[in-house]
Design a protein around this motif. Structure first.
Motif, mmCIF file in Angstrom:
data_model
loop_
_atom_site.group_PDB
_atom_site.id
_atom_site.type_symbol
_atom_site.label_atom_id
_atom_site.label_comp_id
_atom_site.label_asym_id
_atom_site.label_seq_id
_atom_site.Cartn_x
_atom_site.Cartn_y
_atom_site.Cartn_z
ATOM 1 N N ASP A 210 0.842 -1.198 0.000
ATOM 2 C CA ASP A 210 0.000 0.000 0.000
ATOM 3 C C ASP A 210 0.876 1.247 0.000
ATOM 4 O OD1 ASP A 210 -0.856 -0.451 3.514
ATOM 5 O OD2 ASP A 210 0.867 0.559 2.624
ATOM 6 N N ARG A 211 0.213 2.428 -0.080
ATOM 7 C CA ARG A 211 0.946 3.687 -0.177
ATOM 8 C C ARG A 211 0.967 4.429 1.137
ATOM 9 N NH1 ARG A 211 -1.166 7.000 -5.206
ATOM 10 N NH2 ARG A 211 0.617 8.288 -4.552
ATOM 11 N N GLY A 212 0.672 3.728 2.227
ATOM 12 C CA GLY A 212 0.721 4.365 3.537
ATOM 13 C C GLY A 212 2.149 4.674 3.961
ATOM 14 N N ILE A 213 2.269 5.419 5.041
ATOM 15 C CA ILE A 213 3.587 5.756 5.590
ATOM 16 C C ILE A 213 3.595 5.320 7.060
ATOM 17 C CG2 ILE A 213 5.211 7.590 6.129
ATOM 18 C CD1 ILE A 213 4.091 9.181 3.826
ATOM 19 N N PRO A 214 4.382 4.315 7.429
ATOM 20 C CA PRO A 214 5.186 3.508 6.494
ATOM 21 C C PRO A 214 4.296 2.541 5.695
ATOM 22 C CG PRO A 214 5.362 2.611 8.698
ATOM 23 C CD PRO A 214 4.545 3.894 8.830
ATOM 24 N N ALA A 215 4.789 2.146 4.528
ATOM 25 C CA ALA A 215 4.013 1.253 3.674
ATOM 26 C C ALA A 215 3.971 -0.150 4.266
ATOM 27 C CB ALA A 215 4.619 1.212 2.277
ATOM 28 N N LEU A 216 2.841 -0.833 4.088
ATOM 29 C CA LEU A 216 2.687 -2.221 4.514
ATOM 30 C C LEU A 216 2.552 -3.089 3.264
ATOM 31 C CD1 LEU A 216 0.155 -1.782 7.465
ATOM 32 C CD2 LEU A 216 2.648 -1.910 7.580
ATOM 33 N N SER A 217 3.072 -4.302 3.363
ATOM 34 C CA SER A 217 3.016 -5.189 2.208
ATOM 35 C C SER A 217 2.779 -6.620 2.647
ATOM 36 C CB SER A 217 4.323 -5.103 1.402
ATOM 37 O OG SER A 217 5.408 -5.554 2.180
ATOM 38 N N SER A 218 2.333 -7.448 1.711
ATOM 39 C CA SER A 218 2.128 -8.872 1.953
ATOM 40 C C SER A 218 2.481 -9.637 0.692
ATOM 41 C CB SER A 218 0.672 -9.141 2.361
ATOM 42 O OG SER A 218 -0.203 -8.802 1.298
ATOM 43 N N ASN A 219 2.812 -10.918 0.871
ATOM 44 C CA ASN A 219 3.196 -11.789 -0.238
ATOM 45 C C ASN A 219 2.154 -12.886 -0.421
ATOM 46 O OD1 ASN A 219 5.469 -10.269 -0.265
ATOM 47 N ND2 ASN A 219 6.817 -11.820 0.599
ATOM 48 N N LYS A 220 1.966 -13.268 -1.653
ATOM 49 C CA LYS A 220 1.110 -14.412 -1.969
ATOM 50 C C LYS A 220 1.826 -15.244 -3.026
ATOM 51 C CE LYS A 220 -2.722 -16.783 -1.644
ATOM 52 N NZ LYS A 220 -3.154 -17.387 -0.375
ATOM 53 N N THR A 221 2.078 -16.499 -2.715
ATOM 54 C CA THR A 221 2.806 -17.384 -3.631
ATOM 55 C C THR A 221 1.883 -18.504 -4.097
ATOM 56 O OG1 THR A 221 4.906 -16.908 -2.528
ATOM 57 C CG2 THR A 221 4.815 -18.878 -3.888
ATOM 58 N N PHE A 222 1.903 -18.768 -5.374
ATOM 59 C CA PHE A 222 1.135 -19.886 -5.905
ATOM 60 C C PHE A 222 1.976 -20.606 -6.963
ATOM 61 C CE2 PHE A 222 -0.087 -17.840 -9.916
ATOM 62 C CZ PHE A 222 0.050 -16.497 -9.587
ATOM 63 N N PHE A 223 1.607 -21.855 -7.196
ATOM 64 C CA PHE A 223 2.395 -22.773 -8.020
ATOM 65 C C PHE A 223 1.771 -22.910 -9.406
ATOM 66 C CE2 PHE A 223 5.113 -26.294 -8.921
ATOM 67 C CZ PHE A 223 4.343 -27.207 -9.626
ATOM 68 N N VAL A 224 2.633 -22.894 -10.435
ATOM 69 C CA VAL A 224 2.184 -23.092 -11.812
ATOM 70 C C VAL A 224 3.060 -24.166 -12.452
ATOM 71 C CG1 VAL A 224 1.936 -22.064 -14.088
ATOM 72 C CG2 VAL A 224 1.314 -20.746 -12.080
ATOM 73 N N GLU A 225 2.431 -25.185 -13.000
ATOM 74 C CA GLU A 225 3.142 -26.261 -13.693
ATOM 75 C C GLU A 225 3.026 -26.037 -15.204
ATOM 76 O OE1 GLU A 225 3.107 -31.156 -14.056
ATOM 77 O OE2 GLU A 225 1.524 -30.097 -12.980
ATOM 78 N N VAL A 226 4.130 -26.268 -15.902
ATOM 79 C CA VAL A 226 4.152 -26.109 -17.352
ATOM 80 C C VAL A 226 3.916 -27.484 -17.990
ATOM 81 C CG1 VAL A 226 5.467 -25.340 -19.346
ATOM 82 C CG2 VAL A 226 5.728 -24.156 -17.159
ATOM 83 N N LEU A 227 2.897 -27.549 -18.826
ATOM 84 C CA LEU A 227 2.519 -28.805 -19.465
ATOM 85 C C LEU A 227 3.339 -29.000 -20.747
ATOM 86 C CD1 LEU A 227 0.477 -31.150 -19.196
ATOM 87 C CD2 LEU A 227 -1.045 -29.849 -20.683
ATOM 88 N N ASP A 228 3.872 -30.214 -20.905
ATOM 89 C CA ASP A 228 4.748 -30.484 -22.040
ATOM 90 C C ASP A 228 3.972 -30.536 -23.350
ATOM 91 O OD1 ASP A 228 6.351 -33.192 -23.531
ATOM 92 O OD2 ASP A 228 7.326 -31.275 -23.175
#
Length: 678
Positions: A210-228
């Motif tokens: 976000d654009r607050g002061i101080p700025a706060l942030s969060s992470n989101k991780t997800f998995f992607v498989e590549v099909l042959d």
């Protein structure tokens, strides 16, 4: 006459207050802005009302008027002071505005009213929340650019800039990018072409800030498989295959095996082999050879006749199991070897197929007659046609090597020994190039030729040599630990392990061993302890260089320590007269001083003086000794006590100074001294 009497009465009338004035607030509407993270029990506002009456009629009580239970849990009103306090945690996201009605009532029952408007100011106290609403995994590696991988929803419960969120993907090198679709929804799409053979799966992390002061942030991780996708053809491990089979070989014998690899996955990577028929019209190719479709092993189905044909050229196809399948071809040449009329074949040293020569090693210290190698040759013929002799056709240095004419029967049949005729010197000639031939006894004569490169291996016959017999260096004292003193260097004309040099102190005094360290590999000498010119001015150590064959060389290292002005003068004194009679003659000795400085040169030269306006002076005696004597006649009635401070300063740069109050002495009457003496 009638007498009149007049009476005068003074009457005091006290006007009692009647509750005829209602309280009055200082403002009809109070406004205040409060941050949502204000601590509980904080006073946010004070309302004030006054009453023109007095006494009990002017006593005012404050109270909320028609306050909801929800508001009542958030604020408290002090009935006496009018202070409004926070009683529970405020939350801008829950309610951003409060309106309170307050009553001020005096004891006579009259009242006034006002409004309090409390605006809650937002604080950046919520981190962005990222939700993967849809994920499309696996994704085909041939997906078009812009293919949607996932849909994200990002929200921040704060408001204003505190609730404005920007998103990005890490690491940035991933072939994906974020696109904002509408409101707080983002799509993760492909930004570059995917290749499962390079990367088969990804962990995509989206950072929301976000654009607050101080700025706060969060992470989101997800998995992607590549099909042959079947996008890679099988690849043979050679561009062209060459195989040999002797004539009259047994049917069904395995000739050789070829191998093709496919970097795709599962069925797309399963390879099958087949032979492509050539243009031989006499006999079908399938009647001569076959190939195992799974292993790629090539088999001879019948015996070959060298006189009929000497080679077979054909192609082998490798095809994968994809849909549609992909394939590649390779050319194969199968040579038929004659069992008769063959030239001698030299087995050792082998003739490399890359055009280079066979390599043999000969020690540098080899003496004349040393066996360098044995030439091993075979001839498929028999009888006199297989009798072999050997000749040396060409040499880098003629006369250095000789070859035996016939085989060494005591060793192995059909071997020739290559012998040295004079000593070798690797430092002059690192290798020798020989051309050898094997000649059979047939008619006409047939020969086999090979090339031999004899590399002269190093012998440790050269000791290390220092670049200097004596290394000299001057160092200032107090040099920091770890400082480089100098680097000794030795070279060795040998090679390999024999040229690897290690350095050691071979003879070093104990006091120097604590102060200096020698790196055994680099030869760097560094300072490991405090250097003090006043303790030791010169160090000498012997350094030994030893190569991997234990040959050594020696050198000396001489280290001169240079003085620094790091010692202040020291003043020692002895008091001679105290107290001193006021009638003492000028020149009366009060004290003897000795001034010394442990430094040398200008750093150890000291000048002395007396501080302040006192009737004494210093006179030089001898060496570093001084006398403190009276300069004038003393007068006790003027000054009865003196404190004398001596200053000693050396001539270093920068100079060091010592001050010392050496005497607190008193002036006494002459008669007192005489009385003491008598």
């Amino acid at each position: 006459l009638e007498i009149m009497t007049i009476l005068i009465l003074l009457i005091r009338i006290v006007v009692l207050d009647g509750n005829d004035n209602a309280p009055e607030f200082t403002q009809s509407v109070y406004k205040v802005s409060v941050k949502e993270d204000v601590p509980v029990d904080s006073v946010v506002l004070r309302v004030t009302a006054s009453d023109r009456d007095e006494g009990i009629n002017a006593q005012i009580k404050y109270s909320f008027l028609k306050i909801s239970e929800r508001f009542d849990k958030k604020f408290k009103l002090d009935s006496e002071t009018g202070d409004i306090q926070v009683t529970a945690k405020l939350d801008f996201e829950e309610l951003a505005f409060y309106e309170l009605d307050i009553q001020a009532r005096d004891e006579g029952g009259l009242s006034a009213h006002c409004k309090v408007l409390i605006e809650i100011a937002d604080v950046n106290n919520h981190i962005p929340e990222t939700t993967v609403t849809s994920s499309f995994s696996p994704v085909a590696e041939d997906s078009l650019l812009g293919t949607v991988i996932a849909i994200l929803n990002v929200r921040d419960r704060d408001s204003g800039e505190n609730g404005e969120v920007t998103c990005s993907i890490i690491p940035e090198s991933l072939p994906f990018k974020l696109e904002r679709s509408f409101d707080n929804f983002y799509t993760v799409v492909t930004d570059r072409a995917l290749d499962r053979e390079q990367v088969s799966e990804y962990n995509i992390t989206v950072i929301a800030t976000d654009r607050g002061i101080p700025a706060l942030s969060s992470n989101k991780t997800f998995f992607v498989e590549v099909l042959d996708k079947n996008d890679n053809r099988p690849v043979f491990d050679q561009k062209h295959y060459t195989a040999y089979i002797p004539e009259n070989s047994t049917p069904g014998v395995s000739v050789f095996r070829m191998k093709a690899n496919d970097v795709d996955w599962k069925e797309n990577a399963r390879v099958s082999y087949s032979i492509i028929e050539g243009d031989r019209s006499e006999v079908p190719l399938s009647s001569y050879i076959s190939i195992n479709s799974e292993t790629g092993a090539l088999y001879a189905l019948r015996s070959f006749d060298y006189e009929q044909f000497r080679e077979i050229r054909f192609q082998v196809q490798a095809q994968d199991g994809g849909s549609p399948p992909l394939s590649s071809n390779v050319s194969v040449t199968l040579f038929i070897l004659d069992q008769n009329d063959n030239s001698p074949h030299i087995l050792h040293p082998s003739f490399p197929t890359d055009g280079s020569t066979g390599v043999e090693l000969a020690p540098r210290s080899s003496e004349p007659g040393y066996l360098v190698t044995k030439v091993v040759a075979v001839d498929a013929d028999s009888g006199q046609n297989a009798w072999l002799s050997y000749q040396l056709l060409k040499a880098t240095e003629p006369g250095l090597f000789s070859v035996g004419l016939h085989s060494g029967e005591i060793r192995t049949a059909k071997q020739a020994e290559l012998l040295l005729e004079k000593p070798l010197d690797r430092e002059k000639q690192r290798y020798h190039h020989l051309v050898l031939t094997a000649v059979d006894g047939g008619d006409p004569v047939r020969t086999g030729t090979t090339q031999v490169r004899v590399n002269i291996t190093d012998a440790n016959d050269n000791p290390p040599v220092f670049t200097e017999e004596i290394y000299k260096v001057s160092l200032r004292e107090n040099l920091p630990k770890g400082s480089l003193v100098l680097q000794v260097k030795a070279t060795d004309t040998d090679e390999g392990l024999n040229a690897e040099i290690m350095y050691f102190f071979s003879n070093i005094p104990d006091n120097a061993r604590k102060l200096f360290s020698l790196d055994p590999r680099t030869g760097e000498i560094t300072v490991t302890g405090p250097l003090n010119f006043e303790e030791v001015k010169f160090y000498q150590a012997n350094v030994e260089a030893k190569d991997g064959g234990d040959l050594t060389a020696h050198s000396k290292v001489q280290i001169q320590i240079l003085d620094e002005n790091d010692n202040a003068p020291v003043i020692d004194f002895t008091i001679i007269s105290n107290p001193v009679p006021e009638d003492s003659a000028p020149g009366t000795v009060l004290a003897l001083l000795n001034v010394r400085d442990r430094d040398s040169g200008k750093n150890g030269e000291v000048t002395c003086g007396v501080e302040g306006n006192v009737p004494v002076i210093l006179t030089f005696s001898s060496n570093n000794s001084y006398k403190l004597v009276t300069e004038n006649i003393l007068d006790r009635e003027t000054i009865s006590d003196y404190s004398i401070t001596i200053t000693a300063t050396d001539k270093g740069s920068p100079p060091l100074t010592t001050q010392k109050t050496i005497l607190q002495f008193s002036v006494c009457r002459a008669s007192t001294v005489l009385a003491g003496i008598l």
